[in-house]
Design an enzyme around this catalytic site. Structure first.
Site, PDB file in Angstrom:
ATOM      1  N   SER A 121       0.828  -1.214   0.000  1.00 39.37           N
ATOM      2  CA  SER A 121       0.000   0.000   0.000  1.00 39.37           C
ATOM      3  C   SER A 121       0.864   1.266   0.000  1.00 39.37           C
ATOM      4  O   SER A 121       0.454   2.293  -0.538  1.00 39.37           O
ATOM      5  CB  SER A 121      -0.945   0.006   1.204  1.00 39.37           C
ATOM      6  OG  SER A 121      -1.727  -1.168   1.201  1.00 39.37           O
ATOM      7  N   HIS A 132       3.154   2.467   7.449  1.00 39.40           N
ATOM      8  CA  HIS A 132       1.991   2.252   8.326  1.00 39.40           C
ATOM      9  C   HIS A 132       2.095   0.874   8.955  1.00 39.40           C
ATOM     10  O   HIS A 132       1.092   0.252   9.265  1.00 39.40           O
ATOM     11  CB  HIS A 132       0.699   2.390   7.511  1.00 39.40           C
ATOM     12  CG  HIS A 132       0.626   1.427   6.375  1.00 39.40           C
ATOM     13  ND1 HIS A 132       1.302   1.605   5.199  1.00 39.40           N
ATOM     14  CD2 HIS A 132      -0.001   0.240   6.254  1.00 39.40           C
ATOM     15  CE1 HIS A 132       1.075   0.581   4.401  1.00 39.40           C
ATOM     16  NE2 HIS A 132       0.299  -0.274   5.025  1.00 39.40           N
TER      17      HIS A 132
END
Ligand SMILES: NC(=O)c1ccc[n+]([C@@H]2O[C@H](COP(=O)([O-])OP(=O)(O)OC[C@H]3O[C@@H](n4cnc5c(N)ncnc54)[C@H](O)[C@@H]3O)[C@@H](O)[C@H]2O)c1
Ligand SMILES: [Zn+2]
Ligand SMILES: [Zn+2]
Length: 368
Positions: free
Chosen positions: A43, A63
């Site tokens: 991502s 993240h």
């Protein structure tokens, strides 16, 4: 105010950059974390290539991280300096419609809406460059030496779990295992198909092995990643770079698989996988798909009670699932080291991005 280095994305042309930033002290209910490690997820690559539009730019990348609590803001009660923590991608509010319906993974609180855009609940940011705000990717921004997040986003982990392995649980592992445990509900004896063996797909393979799947067919176009899938528990390997996936799977499992996981991020592959599922079976679209892409499935395939499921971070609840994942790791059922492989330092973060792009490692891990 703390000075730190962070990996940011200002615009798609420049790409990721290692720069100096400042991090504000934690306000009420917030915690300052000294980061130890962060993985680079597919991502992050989507954001870098303009295939994702969730977080405002300029963003702090990453993240999937873990670190040590440095300082807590007023009113923080559950953590103290020195605690080891994973930075979770969500902190369900507990009171919105979905949370009240016991679906906290779908929490639609205003705070969550701000978080995915890279803003704190008060609509501001704690990290700046030359006085201008930066937006932590999905409210995390873990490719940085320091960060400040709301207390609810931090999950304490045992001190004896290496932080560079704990980091991987925040996204890749929680998504992959969640797709297996929370969404597909793989049962002992099931036959499964896993297409895409990056950090998420390899976690799906491990979750299926832990669930007792009898046959785990793994597919990837990268032979090095396929080899890791074999070590993660796949029983059959299909190299999509020199074999037709559908033909190979139909030959291996003539009646179709109980569950198929698409973990590449291709809508065309989701459609192809749907036809490789047995009647009554389930296809899980486990990846993220480019905004605007469309899916085509045959209504006749749907007629036979095949199910298509989505997946938001494995429909996981970090506060429930990260401790469970830690226990699986501690009793040896889950191999996190197999996912991590090589480590990079922040100074060589661009090499880590290149390795992630080229699939040279299962998961590129950056240590701070
Ligand atoms: N749904 C969610 O909440 C969620 C959470 C985390 C990640 N994701 C998404 O999941 C996907 C996978 O993430 P990752 O970090 O494992 O990515 P990754 O880039 O590390 O892995 C993708 C893998 O797919 C393989 N691949 C590419 N084309 C293929 C093809 N045609 N056939 C077979 N294999 C092919 C690549 O070789 C690679 O090994 C990404 O789209 C990511 O954005 C979704
Ligand atoms: Zn991710
Ligand atoms: Zn909620």
């Amino acid at each position: 105010m703390t000075s730190a280095r962070a990996v940011i994305l200002s615009d798609l042309e420049t790409g990721p950059e290692l720069v100096s930033v400042t991090v504000d002290p934690p306000r009420a209910g917030e915690v300052h974390v000294r980061m130890a490690a962060s993985g680079i997820c597919g991502s992050d690559l989507h954001l870098v290539h303009g295939r994702s539009n969730v977080t405002f730019l300029p963003a702090v990348l990453g993240h999937e991280g873990a670190g040590v609590v440095e300082e807590v803001g007023p009113g923080v009660t559950t953590l103290q300096p020195g605690d080891h923590v994973v930075v979770a991608m969500s902190a369900p509010c507990g009171s919105c419609g979905p949370c009240s319906r016991l679906q906290p993974h779908l929490c639609e609180s205003a705070d969550r809406g701000l978080q995915v855009r890279g803003l704190m609940p008060d609509g501001t940011s704690r990290v700046h460059r030359d006085g201008s705000p930066l937006h932590p990717f999905v409210g995390c921004g873990t490719l940085a030496e320091h960060l400040v997040v709301p207390e609810g986003q931090l999950i304490q982990v045992p001190d004896d779990v290496p932080l560079e392995l704990a980091a991987l649980t925040a996204c890749g592992v929680i998504t992959g295992l969640g797709a297996v445990f929370n969404i597909a509900e793989v049962r002992p004896g099931h036959t499964v198909l896993v297409v895409g063996c990056g950090g998420v797909g390899l976690s799906v393979v491990q979750g299926c092995r832990i669930s007792g799947a009898a046959r785990i067919v793994a597919v990837d176009a990268n032979p090095a990643r396929l080899a890791v899938a074999g070590r993660a528990g796949a029983t059959d390997l299909v190299d999509a770079s020199n074999e037709d996936m559908s033909e190979a799977v139909a030959r291996l499992v003539p009646g179709g698989v109980d569950v198929a996981f698409e973990v590449v991020g291709s809508a065309a592959l989701v459609g192809e996988l749907f036809d490789l599922v047995r009647p009554g079976g389930t296809c899980v679209a486990t990846a993220s798909y480019p905004p605007g892409s469309e899916l085509s499935i045959k209504p006749q395939s749907l007629f036979w009670d095949r199910r298509l499921r989505g997946c938001v971070a494995g429909n996981s609840i970090p506060r429930r699932d990260i401790p469970k994942i830690m226990r699986l790791y501690q009793r040896g059922a889950l191999d996190l080291e197999l996912l991590a492989g090589e480590r990079w330092t922040l100074d060589s973060v661009l090499d880590a991005f290149a390795a992630a792009e080229q699939g040279r490692v299962p998961r590129a891990v950056v240590t701070m």
